[in-house]
Scaffold this motif. Structure first.
Motif: not given
Length: 436
Positions: A331-336
Protein backbone atom coordinates in the motif's frame (compact mmCIF):
# COMPACT_ATOMS: atom_id res chain seq x y z
CA UNK A 1 2.99 24.98 23.07
CA UNK A 2 3.20 27.37 26.03
CA UNK A 3 4.93 26.96 29.33
CA UNK A 4 8.12 27.77 31.17
CA UNK A 5 11.12 25.83 29.95
CA UNK A 6 12.71 23.76 32.71
CA UNK A 7 16.25 24.29 33.85
CA UNK A 8 17.09 20.79 32.72
CA UNK A 9 15.94 19.99 29.18
CA UNK A 10 13.97 16.87 28.40
CA UNK A 11 16.45 14.40 26.90
CA UNK A 12 15.12 12.33 24.00
CA UNK A 13 17.41 9.73 22.42
CA UNK A 14 16.49 8.42 18.97
CA UNK A 15 18.25 5.24 17.91
CA UNK A 16 18.19 5.01 14.13
CA UNK A 17 18.67 7.62 11.44
CA UNK A 18 16.24 6.49 8.75
CA UNK A 19 13.05 8.27 7.74
CA UNK A 20 11.28 7.65 11.07
CA UNK A 21 14.21 8.73 13.24
CA UNK A 22 15.04 11.86 11.27
CA UNK A 23 11.42 12.94 10.94
CA UNK A 24 10.98 12.58 14.70
CA UNK A 25 14.18 14.51 15.34
CA UNK A 26 13.15 17.37 13.05
CA UNK A 27 9.71 17.51 14.68
CA UNK A 28 11.15 17.49 18.22
CA UNK A 29 13.79 20.13 17.49
CA UNK A 30 10.97 22.68 17.18
CA UNK A 31 10.70 22.60 20.99
CA UNK A 32 13.36 24.55 22.87
CA UNK A 33 12.94 22.51 26.06
CA UNK A 34 13.80 19.21 24.37
CA UNK A 35 17.37 18.03 23.80
CA UNK A 36 17.46 15.61 20.87
CA UNK A 37 20.21 13.11 20.10
CA UNK A 38 20.08 10.83 17.08
CA UNK A 39 22.30 7.75 17.29
CA UNK A 40 23.04 6.09 13.96
CA UNK A 41 24.96 2.82 13.65
CA UNK A 42 26.41 3.70 10.23
CA UNK A 43 28.97 6.39 9.55
CA UNK A 44 26.46 8.54 7.70
CA UNK A 45 22.74 8.79 7.07
CA UNK A 46 21.74 6.65 4.12
CA UNK A 47 18.72 4.84 2.72
CA UNK A 48 18.55 1.64 0.75
CA UNK A 49 15.82 1.06 -1.77
CA UNK A 50 14.72 3.42 -4.50
CA UNK A 51 11.22 4.88 -4.43
CA UNK A 52 9.11 6.06 -1.54
CA UNK A 53 5.48 7.12 -1.78
CA UNK A 54 3.13 8.91 0.58
CA UNK A 55 -0.54 9.80 0.54
CA UNK A 56 -2.48 12.98 1.33
CA UNK A 57 -2.56 12.58 5.11
CA UNK A 58 1.23 12.27 5.27
CA UNK A 59 1.64 15.28 3.00
CA UNK A 60 -0.47 17.24 5.50
CA UNK A 61 2.05 16.37 8.23
CA UNK A 62 4.92 17.66 6.09
CA UNK A 63 2.96 20.87 5.63
CA UNK A 64 2.41 21.20 9.38
CA UNK A 65 6.13 20.68 9.98
CA UNK A 66 6.98 23.43 7.50
CA UNK A 67 8.65 21.00 5.09
CA UNK A 68 6.23 21.02 2.17
CA UNK A 69 8.18 23.49 0.01
CA UNK A 70 11.39 21.52 0.39
CA UNK A 71 9.71 18.21 -0.40
CA UNK A 72 7.86 19.71 -3.38
CA UNK A 73 11.22 20.35 -5.00
CA UNK A 74 12.19 16.66 -4.92
CA UNK A 75 8.79 15.06 -5.61
CA UNK A 76 7.89 13.58 -9.01
CA UNK A 77 5.79 16.76 -9.36
CA UNK A 78 4.77 19.45 -6.83
CA UNK A 79 1.61 18.19 -5.06
CA UNK A 80 -1.27 20.57 -5.61
CA UNK A 81 -4.24 18.79 -4.02
CA UNK A 82 -6.06 17.92 -7.23
CA UNK A 83 -7.37 14.43 -7.92
CA UNK A 84 -4.65 12.10 -9.05
CA UNK A 85 -4.01 8.45 -9.77
CA UNK A 86 -3.21 6.26 -6.80
CA UNK A 87 -2.63 3.23 -9.03
CA UNK A 88 -3.81 2.10 -12.44
CA UNK A 89 -4.52 -1.65 -12.16
CA UNK A 90 -4.09 -3.88 -15.23
CA UNK A 91 -4.31 -7.60 -15.93
CA UNK A 92 -0.94 -8.24 -17.54
CA UNK A 93 0.13 -11.89 -17.24
CA UNK A 94 -0.38 -12.91 -20.86
CA UNK A 95 1.54 -12.12 -24.06
CA UNK A 96 -1.38 -10.10 -25.43
CA UNK A 97 -1.98 -6.49 -24.55
CA UNK A 98 -3.41 -6.28 -21.05
CA UNK A 99 -6.42 -4.35 -19.84
CA UNK A 100 -7.38 -2.08 -16.97
CA UNK A 101 -9.69 -3.55 -14.35
CA UNK A 102 -9.54 -0.72 -11.79
CA UNK A 103 -8.35 2.88 -11.61
CA UNK A 104 -7.86 4.13 -8.06
CA UNK A 105 -7.96 7.92 -7.79
CA UNK A 106 -7.78 10.18 -4.76
CA UNK A 107 -6.86 13.76 -3.80
CA UNK A 108 -3.11 14.30 -4.43
CA UNK A 109 -2.90 10.80 -5.89
CA UNK A 110 0.32 8.99 -5.15
CA UNK A 111 3.04 11.46 -4.06
CA UNK A 112 6.38 9.86 -4.83
CA UNK A 113 10.07 10.49 -4.31
CA UNK A 114 13.50 9.02 -4.72
CA UNK A 115 14.13 7.63 -1.26
CA UNK A 116 17.60 9.17 -0.97
CA UNK A 117 16.24 12.61 -1.92
CA UNK A 118 13.49 12.25 0.69
CA UNK A 119 16.06 11.50 3.38
CA UNK A 120 18.24 14.41 2.24
CA UNK A 121 15.45 16.91 2.94
CA UNK A 122 15.16 15.67 6.52
CA UNK A 123 18.93 15.77 6.99
CA UNK A 124 19.04 19.35 5.73
CA UNK A 125 16.51 20.38 8.40
CA UNK A 126 18.33 18.64 11.24
CA UNK A 127 20.20 21.06 13.53
CA UNK A 128 23.92 20.64 13.97
CA UNK A 129 25.33 18.52 16.81
CA UNK A 130 22.21 16.34 16.96
CA UNK A 131 23.57 13.37 15.00
CA UNK A 132 26.08 10.84 16.39
CA UNK A 133 27.46 8.22 14.00
CA UNK A 134 29.00 4.81 14.60
CA UNK A 135 26.65 4.29 17.55
CA UNK A 136 25.14 0.82 17.33
CA UNK A 137 22.79 0.12 20.23
CA UNK A 138 23.38 -3.17 22.05
CA UNK A 139 20.91 -2.92 24.91
CA UNK A 140 19.28 -0.54 27.34
CA UNK A 141 18.20 -0.51 30.98
CA UNK A 142 15.79 1.46 33.14
CA UNK A 143 16.28 0.32 36.75
CA UNK A 144 13.74 2.81 38.08
CA UNK A 145 10.42 2.98 36.24
CA UNK A 146 10.35 6.74 36.79
CA UNK A 147 14.03 7.27 36.16
CA UNK A 148 16.34 7.76 33.20
CA UNK A 149 17.11 5.14 30.56
CA UNK A 150 20.70 4.04 30.00
CA UNK A 151 21.63 3.06 26.45
CA UNK A 152 24.51 0.68 25.90
CA UNK A 153 26.40 1.02 22.62
CA UNK A 154 28.78 -1.33 20.87
CA UNK A 155 31.63 1.18 21.24
CA UNK A 156 31.43 0.79 25.03
CA UNK A 157 30.34 4.38 25.67
CA UNK A 158 26.92 4.51 27.33
CA UNK A 159 24.45 7.37 27.31
CA UNK A 160 21.45 8.39 29.41
CA UNK A 161 18.14 9.90 28.36
CA UNK A 162 14.66 10.57 29.70
CA UNK A 163 12.97 8.91 26.70
CA UNK A 164 14.43 6.32 24.37
CA UNK A 165 12.79 5.99 20.95
CA UNK A 166 13.56 2.94 18.86
CA UNK A 167 13.76 3.84 15.18
CA UNK A 168 16.12 0.97 14.46
CA UNK A 169 14.04 -0.81 11.87
CA UNK A 170 12.50 -4.18 11.23
CA UNK A 171 15.34 -6.03 13.00
CA UNK A 172 15.15 -3.65 15.98
CA UNK A 173 17.53 -4.53 18.80
CA UNK A 174 15.48 -2.38 21.15
CA UNK A 175 12.25 -4.22 20.32
CA UNK A 176 14.01 -7.50 21.05
CA UNK A 177 15.22 -6.30 24.44
CA UNK A 178 11.82 -4.79 25.29
CA UNK A 179 9.90 -7.98 24.55
CA UNK A 180 12.45 -10.22 26.25
CA UNK A 181 12.21 -8.07 29.38
CA UNK A 182 8.41 -8.04 29.31
CA UNK A 183 8.25 -11.80 28.75
CA UNK A 184 10.46 -12.33 31.79
CA UNK A 185 8.44 -9.91 33.94
CA UNK A 186 5.10 -11.39 32.93
CA UNK A 187 6.39 -14.98 32.78
CA UNK A 188 4.83 -15.13 29.33
CA UNK A 189 7.09 -16.75 26.76
CA UNK A 190 4.55 -16.12 23.99
CA UNK A 191 5.74 -12.51 23.88
CA UNK A 192 9.03 -13.70 22.42
CA UNK A 193 7.22 -14.58 19.20
CA UNK A 194 6.84 -10.88 18.40
CA UNK A 195 10.57 -10.19 18.28
CA UNK A 196 11.58 -11.65 14.93
CA UNK A 197 10.06 -10.63 11.59
CA UNK A 198 8.75 -13.36 9.33
CA UNK A 199 9.04 -13.96 5.58
CA UNK A 200 5.87 -12.99 3.75
CA UNK A 201 6.36 -15.65 1.10
CA UNK A 202 7.16 -12.93 -1.44
CA UNK A 203 10.36 -11.88 -3.16
CA UNK A 204 10.75 -8.55 -4.94
CA UNK A 205 13.04 -7.52 -7.77
CA UNK A 206 13.93 -3.84 -7.82
CA UNK A 207 15.55 -1.60 -10.39
CA UNK A 208 15.93 1.98 -11.60
CA UNK A 209 16.66 3.45 -14.99
CA UNK A 210 16.52 6.88 -16.66
CA UNK A 211 13.16 7.90 -18.10
CA UNK A 212 14.80 8.58 -21.45
CA UNK A 213 15.32 4.84 -22.00
CA UNK A 214 11.54 4.42 -22.29
CA UNK A 215 11.13 7.58 -24.30
CA UNK A 216 13.47 6.23 -27.01
CA UNK A 217 10.89 3.61 -27.96
CA UNK A 218 8.90 6.32 -29.72
CA UNK A 219 5.66 5.59 -27.86
CA UNK A 220 4.44 6.99 -24.55
CA UNK A 221 4.75 4.31 -21.89
CA UNK A 222 1.99 4.28 -19.30
CA UNK A 223 4.50 4.17 -16.42
CA UNK A 224 5.71 7.65 -17.40
CA UNK A 225 2.25 9.13 -16.87
CA UNK A 226 0.89 7.41 -13.76
CA UNK A 227 1.76 4.83 -11.07
CA UNK A 228 1.08 1.45 -12.68
CA UNK A 229 0.12 -1.85 -11.07
CA UNK A 230 0.51 -4.74 -13.53
CA UNK A 231 -1.22 -7.77 -12.02
CA UNK A 232 -0.94 -11.51 -12.60
CA UNK A 233 -1.48 -14.77 -10.78
CA UNK A 234 0.70 -14.71 -7.63
CA UNK A 235 2.82 -11.93 -9.16
CA UNK A 236 2.59 -8.20 -9.78
CA UNK A 237 4.76 -5.37 -11.09
CA UNK A 238 4.74 -1.79 -9.80
CA UNK A 239 6.25 1.08 -11.76
CA UNK A 240 6.22 4.87 -11.45
CA UNK A 241 8.47 7.85 -12.10
CA UNK A 242 10.44 9.60 -9.35
CA UNK A 243 13.03 12.39 -9.08
CA UNK A 244 10.90 14.98 -10.88
CA UNK A 245 10.08 12.45 -13.56
CA UNK A 246 13.69 11.74 -14.53
CA UNK A 247 13.90 8.16 -13.21
CA UNK A 248 11.63 5.13 -13.57
CA UNK A 249 11.31 2.99 -10.45
CA UNK A 250 10.27 -0.64 -10.94
CA UNK A 251 9.48 -3.16 -8.22
CA UNK A 252 8.22 -6.62 -9.16
CA UNK A 253 6.77 -9.17 -6.75
CA UNK A 254 6.57 -12.95 -6.97
CA UNK A 255 4.74 -14.84 -4.23
CA UNK A 256 4.32 -18.34 -2.90
CA UNK A 257 1.26 -17.92 -0.65
CA UNK A 258 1.79 -21.26 1.10
CA UNK A 259 5.37 -20.26 1.99
CA UNK A 260 4.25 -17.32 4.14
CA UNK A 261 5.84 -17.66 7.56
CA UNK A 262 8.44 -20.20 6.47
CA UNK A 263 12.15 -19.71 6.89
CA UNK A 264 13.97 -17.64 4.28
CA UNK A 265 17.46 -18.99 3.67
CA UNK A 266 19.97 -16.50 2.39
CA UNK A 267 20.47 -12.74 2.48
CA UNK A 268 17.44 -10.51 2.58
CA UNK A 269 18.89 -8.30 -0.18
CA UNK A 270 21.23 -9.40 -2.95
CA UNK A 271 22.09 -8.67 -6.55
CA UNK A 272 20.67 -11.14 -9.06
CA UNK A 273 21.09 -11.91 -12.77
CA UNK A 274 18.92 -9.92 -15.15
CA UNK A 275 17.96 -13.21 -16.78
CA UNK A 276 16.32 -14.37 -13.54
CA UNK A 277 14.09 -11.30 -13.50
CA UNK A 278 13.11 -11.65 -17.16
CA UNK A 279 12.39 -15.35 -16.78
CA UNK A 280 10.12 -14.72 -13.79
CA UNK A 281 7.81 -12.54 -15.92
CA UNK A 282 8.23 -14.20 -19.30
CA UNK A 283 5.01 -14.16 -21.29
CA UNK A 284 3.64 -10.97 -19.72
CA UNK A 285 2.24 -8.15 -21.81
CA UNK A 286 4.74 -6.21 -23.96
CA UNK A 287 4.86 -3.01 -21.92
CA UNK A 288 5.87 -4.98 -18.81
CA UNK A 289 8.64 -6.70 -20.73
CA UNK A 290 9.76 -3.30 -22.00
CA UNK A 291 10.07 -2.06 -18.42
CA UNK A 292 12.01 -5.08 -17.22
CA UNK A 293 14.49 -5.24 -20.07
CA UNK A 294 15.68 -1.73 -19.17
CA UNK A 295 16.80 -2.82 -15.68
CA UNK A 296 20.50 -3.55 -16.03
CA UNK A 297 21.32 -4.67 -12.49
CA UNK A 298 18.29 -5.80 -10.50
CA UNK A 299 18.39 -6.55 -6.80
CA UNK A 300 16.36 -9.31 -5.15
CA UNK A 301 14.65 -8.70 -1.80
CA UNK A 302 13.02 -11.18 0.54
CA UNK A 303 9.98 -9.27 1.83
CA UNK A 304 9.58 -9.63 5.60
CA UNK A 305 7.11 -8.12 8.03
CA UNK A 306 6.26 -8.10 11.71
CA UNK A 307 3.29 -9.66 13.42
CA UNK A 308 0.95 -6.97 14.81
CA UNK A 309 2.51 -6.03 18.15
CA UNK A 310 0.44 -5.93 21.35
CA UNK A 311 2.32 -2.86 22.65
CA UNK A 312 4.76 -0.19 21.45
CA UNK A 313 5.76 1.22 24.84
CA UNK A 314 7.40 -0.14 27.95
CA UNK A 315 8.53 2.24 30.66
CA UNK A 316 10.07 5.23 28.93
CA UNK A 317 10.97 3.37 25.77
CA UNK A 318 8.84 3.60 22.62
CA UNK A 319 8.90 1.83 19.26
CA UNK A 320 8.43 3.92 16.11
CA UNK A 321 8.27 3.13 12.40
CA UNK A 322 9.46 -0.27 11.20
CA UNK A 323 10.58 -1.16 14.73
CA UNK A 324 6.88 -1.08 15.65
CA UNK A 325 5.01 -2.14 12.52
CA UNK A 326 7.27 -3.17 9.63
CA UNK A 327 4.88 -4.09 6.85
CA UNK A 328 4.85 -5.29 3.28
CA UNK A 329 5.05 -2.45 0.73
CA UNK A 330 1.80 -3.18 -1.08
CA UNK A 331 0.00 0.00 0.00
CA UNK A 332 3.03 2.28 -0.15
CA UNK A 333 2.31 3.09 3.49
CA UNK A 334 5.41 2.17 5.50
CA UNK A 335 7.11 5.56 5.32
CA UNK A 336 3.84 7.40 5.88
CA UNK A 337 3.01 5.37 8.98
CA UNK A 338 6.48 6.09 10.37
CA UNK A 339 5.97 9.81 9.78
CA UNK A 340 2.58 9.66 11.51
CA UNK A 341 4.23 7.97 14.50
CA UNK A 342 6.82 10.73 14.63
CA UNK A 343 4.29 13.54 14.34
CA UNK A 344 2.01 12.25 17.09
CA UNK A 345 4.85 11.38 19.46
CA UNK A 346 6.62 14.72 18.94
CA UNK A 347 3.36 16.61 19.52
CA UNK A 348 2.90 14.82 22.83
CA UNK A 349 6.48 15.14 24.06
CA UNK A 350 6.38 18.82 23.17
CA UNK A 351 3.70 19.22 25.83
CA UNK A 352 5.85 17.61 28.54
CA UNK A 353 7.85 20.27 30.36
CA UNK A 354 9.12 17.89 32.99
CA UNK A 355 9.50 14.13 33.35
CA UNK A 356 6.31 13.74 35.41
CA UNK A 357 4.11 13.47 32.32
CA UNK A 358 6.33 11.28 30.17
CA UNK A 359 4.64 7.99 31.02
CA UNK A 360 1.24 9.43 30.14
CA UNK A 361 2.53 10.91 26.89
CA UNK A 362 3.93 7.57 25.78
CA UNK A 363 0.69 5.80 26.68
CA UNK A 364 -1.23 8.37 24.62
CA UNK A 365 1.10 7.78 21.66
CA UNK A 366 0.48 4.05 21.81
CA UNK A 367 -3.27 4.51 22.31
CA UNK A 368 -3.63 6.47 19.07
CA UNK A 369 -0.99 4.98 16.81
CA UNK A 370 -1.08 1.24 17.52
CA UNK A 371 -4.65 0.55 16.23
CA UNK A 372 -4.26 2.49 13.00
CA UNK A 373 -0.77 1.21 12.21
CA UNK A 374 -1.94 -2.34 12.88
CA UNK A 375 -4.87 -1.86 10.50
CA UNK A 376 -2.54 -0.61 7.76
CA UNK A 377 -0.06 -3.45 8.39
CA UNK A 378 -2.81 -6.05 8.00
CA UNK A 379 -4.33 -4.19 5.08
CA UNK A 380 -1.04 -4.03 3.22
CA UNK A 381 -0.66 -7.79 3.47
CA UNK A 382 -4.19 -8.32 2.17
CA UNK A 383 -3.70 -5.80 -0.64
CA UNK A 384 -0.78 -7.83 -1.95
CA UNK A 385 -3.00 -10.89 -2.14
CA UNK A 386 -5.67 -8.92 -3.98
CA UNK A 387 -3.22 -7.64 -6.60
CA UNK A 388 -2.14 -11.23 -7.28
CA UNK A 389 -5.66 -12.74 -7.37
CA UNK A 390 -4.91 -14.78 -4.23
CA UNK A 391 -7.60 -13.22 -2.02
CA UNK A 392 -11.18 -14.38 -1.53
CA UNK A 393 -12.14 -12.30 -4.57
CA UNK A 394 -9.85 -14.22 -6.93
CA UNK A 395 -10.12 -12.59 -10.36
CA UNK A 396 -13.75 -11.55 -9.98
CA UNK A 397 -13.13 -7.95 -11.06
CA UNK A 398 -16.66 -6.87 -10.11
CA UNK A 399 -15.89 -7.42 -6.43
CA UNK A 400 -12.08 -7.21 -6.53
CA UNK A 401 -11.94 -3.67 -7.92
CA UNK A 402 -14.11 -2.08 -5.20
CA UNK A 403 -12.31 -4.15 -2.55
CA UNK A 404 -8.94 -2.81 -3.69
CA UNK A 405 -10.32 0.75 -3.64
CA UNK A 406 -11.63 0.21 -0.11
CA UNK A 407 -8.19 -0.77 1.14
CA UNK A 408 -7.29 2.95 1.16
CA UNK A 409 -10.32 4.06 3.22
CA UNK A 410 -8.07 4.63 6.25
CA UNK A 411 -6.52 7.65 4.53
CA UNK A 412 -9.72 9.60 5.22
CA UNK A 413 -10.62 8.21 8.62
CA UNK A 414 -9.11 11.21 10.40
CA UNK A 415 -6.69 14.07 9.88
CA UNK A 416 -3.25 14.30 11.54
CA UNK A 417 -4.55 17.20 13.62
CA UNK A 418 -7.47 15.08 14.83
CA UNK A 419 -5.13 12.22 15.73
CA UNK A 420 -2.98 14.56 17.80
CA UNK A 421 -6.04 15.97 19.51
CA UNK A 422 -7.23 12.47 20.42
CA UNK A 423 -3.81 11.74 21.86
CA UNK A 424 -3.80 14.99 23.84
CA UNK A 425 -7.28 14.27 25.17
CA UNK A 426 -6.11 10.84 26.30
CA UNK A 427 -3.07 12.42 27.93
CA UNK A 428 -5.22 14.86 29.85
CA UNK A 429 -7.57 12.11 31.05
CA UNK A 430 -4.70 10.06 32.39
CA UNK A 431 -3.93 10.53 36.07
CA UNK A 432 -0.42 11.73 35.46
CA UNK A 433 -1.57 14.06 32.72
CA UNK A 434 -3.87 16.05 34.98
CA UNK A 435 -1.17 18.71 35.49
CA UNK A 436 -1.43 19.89 31.91
Amino acid sequence: MTGIAPVKPLRVAICGGGISGLCLAVALCRFSHIKVDVYEAAEQFKEIGAGVMIWSRTWRILQLLGLADAFSKVAHAPPDGTMGVGFDFRRSDSPNEGYRFRLVEMPYGCIRFHRAHFLDVLVEHLPKDVAHFGKRVVSYSQPNSNGPVTIEFADGIDSQCDVLVACDGIKSTIRGHMYQTKAKQMKDQSLLSFIEPFWSGTVAYRGLFPTEKLARSGTSHRALDAPMMYCGQSKHVVSYSIAQGSIVNVVTFASKPKAEGSQWDGPWVAECPKAELLECYAGWEPEVEELLKNIEQPTKWAIHQLQPLPFYVMGRVALVGDAAHAMTPHQGAGAGQAIEDAFVLASLLGRCHDTDNLDSALKAYEHVRLPLATHVLNGSRMSGKMYEFDSQHGSDYATLGPAIQGQWDWINWSSPEEDVQRAVDYLKRDTFGSKL
